[in-house]
Enzyme design. Structure first.
Site, PDB file in Angstrom:
ATOM      1  N   SER A 159      46.933  31.367  34.415  1.00 24.55           N
ATOM      2  CA  SER A 159      45.541  30.947  34.512  1.00 24.55           C
ATOM      3  C   SER A 159      45.033  30.487  33.158  1.00 24.55           C
ATOM      4  O   SER A 159      45.538  30.911  32.105  1.00 24.55           O
ATOM      5  CB  SER A 159      44.675  32.107  35.010  1.00 24.55           C
ATOM      6  OG  SER A 159      43.296  31.838  34.848  1.00 24.55           O
ATOM      7  N   TYR A 185      41.684  40.618  33.788  1.00 22.52           N
ATOM      8  CA  TYR A 185      42.322  39.492  34.484  1.00 22.52           C
ATOM      9  C   TYR A 185      43.064  38.617  33.478  1.00 22.52           C
ATOM     10  O   TYR A 185      44.222  38.237  33.695  1.00 22.52           O
ATOM     11  CB  TYR A 185      41.262  38.681  35.217  1.00 22.52           C
ATOM     12  CG  TYR A 185      41.801  37.448  35.911  1.00 22.52           C
ATOM     13  CD1 TYR A 185      42.622  37.554  37.033  1.00 22.52           C
ATOM     14  CD2 TYR A 185      41.480  36.170  35.459  1.00 22.52           C
ATOM     15  CE1 TYR A 185      43.127  36.430  37.673  1.00 22.52           C
ATOM     16  CE2 TYR A 185      41.972  35.036  36.095  1.00 22.52           C
ATOM     17  CZ  TYR A 185      42.783  35.174  37.197  1.00 22.52           C
ATOM     18  OH  TYR A 185      43.277  34.048  37.830  1.00 22.52           O
TER      19      TYR A 185
END
Length: 328
Positions: A159, A185
């Site tokens: 990501s 995350y």
């Protein structure tokens, strides 16, 4: 790199090109795709299955997977929960007892920024699901990958969040550090990139290459819009829907370059299958990819594209591998 591939390339376009120009990468091949029944993973499974690849889709929610993947040729659903080490182990045991080889392992499953919760071993849920589960799965399937007679690859979906920070080696489970969901995350997505670096270093001699992929900014998935209405997710899964959304984002100056533009899930899956299938990457590995190219290493988190040094650092990758082995 073939200049025809880029930000808007879809998974089906990649699969169709490979079917025409390098059919041996599809015919008789087997893939395992986690998260294969929603979002990017679903588009990967669909494109691979339609191209003749046998696909195994591990699923935490088998009923939901069965509904989403109904009618797709050559797709097998097996139970597996990435947060449960025993469940991952059971899947590995099943696969290795029923398959002689594996050509592509694609780790697309993930969760993003949930409230703090832990698995049965005490690991923070994003660290457990996004990183440790995929790490255990990849290590467990090394044998079948090395037995492939094609161009076997491990592809882990990372990501752009890797720009927010690296791995907190002293406290990866947020036991003493105040929990910040997006930083947790970011840590897990950085770990995906570092895992690809070290996995590739360890197994390229066996013919297996590994890549991490940033699929793009994709609003039309359960990951980013899990609480949004189904209609909103469907609209934002279309080219027209994200086009309108980007017009609105430009008006409020949220778009500063191509890297800020939104993608459909099919376009995000295009970069994933590019990393898994394309001959362009033969002889390469351990790289972070985006928009169907190998991304540059950057030192400015505000840059429109690229990967931060801490997400591709070989020393950090080796350190993470040792930490992960102990954790699983």
């Amino acid at each position: 790199m073939d200049k025809q591939w880029g930000r808007t390339t879809t998974a089906s376009q990649i699969a169709q090109w490979v079917a025409k120009n390098a059919p041996d990468r599809l015919t008789g091949r087997t893939a395992v795709v986690t998260g294969g029944y929603s979002g990017i993973g679903l588009r990967c499974v669909r494109a691979l299955a339609e191209a003749g690849v046998s696909v195994i889709a591990p699923a935490r929610d088998v009923a939901r997977a069965t509904s989403a993947l109904a009618g797709m040729p050559g797709v097998v659903i097996r139970p597996m929960d990435l947060m449960d080490a025993a469940s991952v182990g059971d899947f590995v045991e099943w696969f290795t007892s029923t398959h002689d080889r594996l050509d592509y392992l694609i780790g697309s499953a993930g969760i993003m920024a949930p409230p703090l919760r832990r698995d049965s071993r005490g690991h923070e849920s994003q660290w457990s699901t996004n990183h440790l589960g995929h790490f255990q799965l990849a290590c467990g399937l090394v044998g079948p990958l090395t037995a492939s007679d094609g161009h076997p690859r491990l592809v882990l979906v990372s990501s752009r969040a890797q720009r927010l920070g690296g791995v907190h080696f002293d406290d990866p489970d947020w036991l003493t550090t105040p929990y910040v969901p997006m930083l947790a995350y970011a840590q897990s997505k950085t770990a995906n990139a570092l895992t690809a670096v070290e996995f590739d270093r360890r197994h390229q001699g066996d013919g297996v290459r590994a890549f991490a992929v940033h699929p793009g900014l994709i609003p039309g998935t359960n990951l980013g819009l899990s609480k949004a209405p189904v209609l909103a997710r469907r609209v934002l899964s279309t080219v027209g829907g994200i086009g309108v959304a980007d017009l609105a984002r430009r008006a409020v100056r949220q778009v500063h370059g191509p890297g800020d533009l939104l993608k459909t899930p099919a376009q995000g899956a295009g970069s994933v299958l590019w990393a898994a299938l394309m001959p362009d990457l033969d002889g390469q590995g351990g790289a972070y990819c985006e928009d169907c190219h190998v991304a540059p290493v950057i030192d400015d988190p505000a840059s429109g594209s690229g990967v931060m040094p801490w997400a591709v650092d070989p020393d950090k990758a080796g350190r993470l591998w040792a930490l992960s082995e102990k954790a699983v």
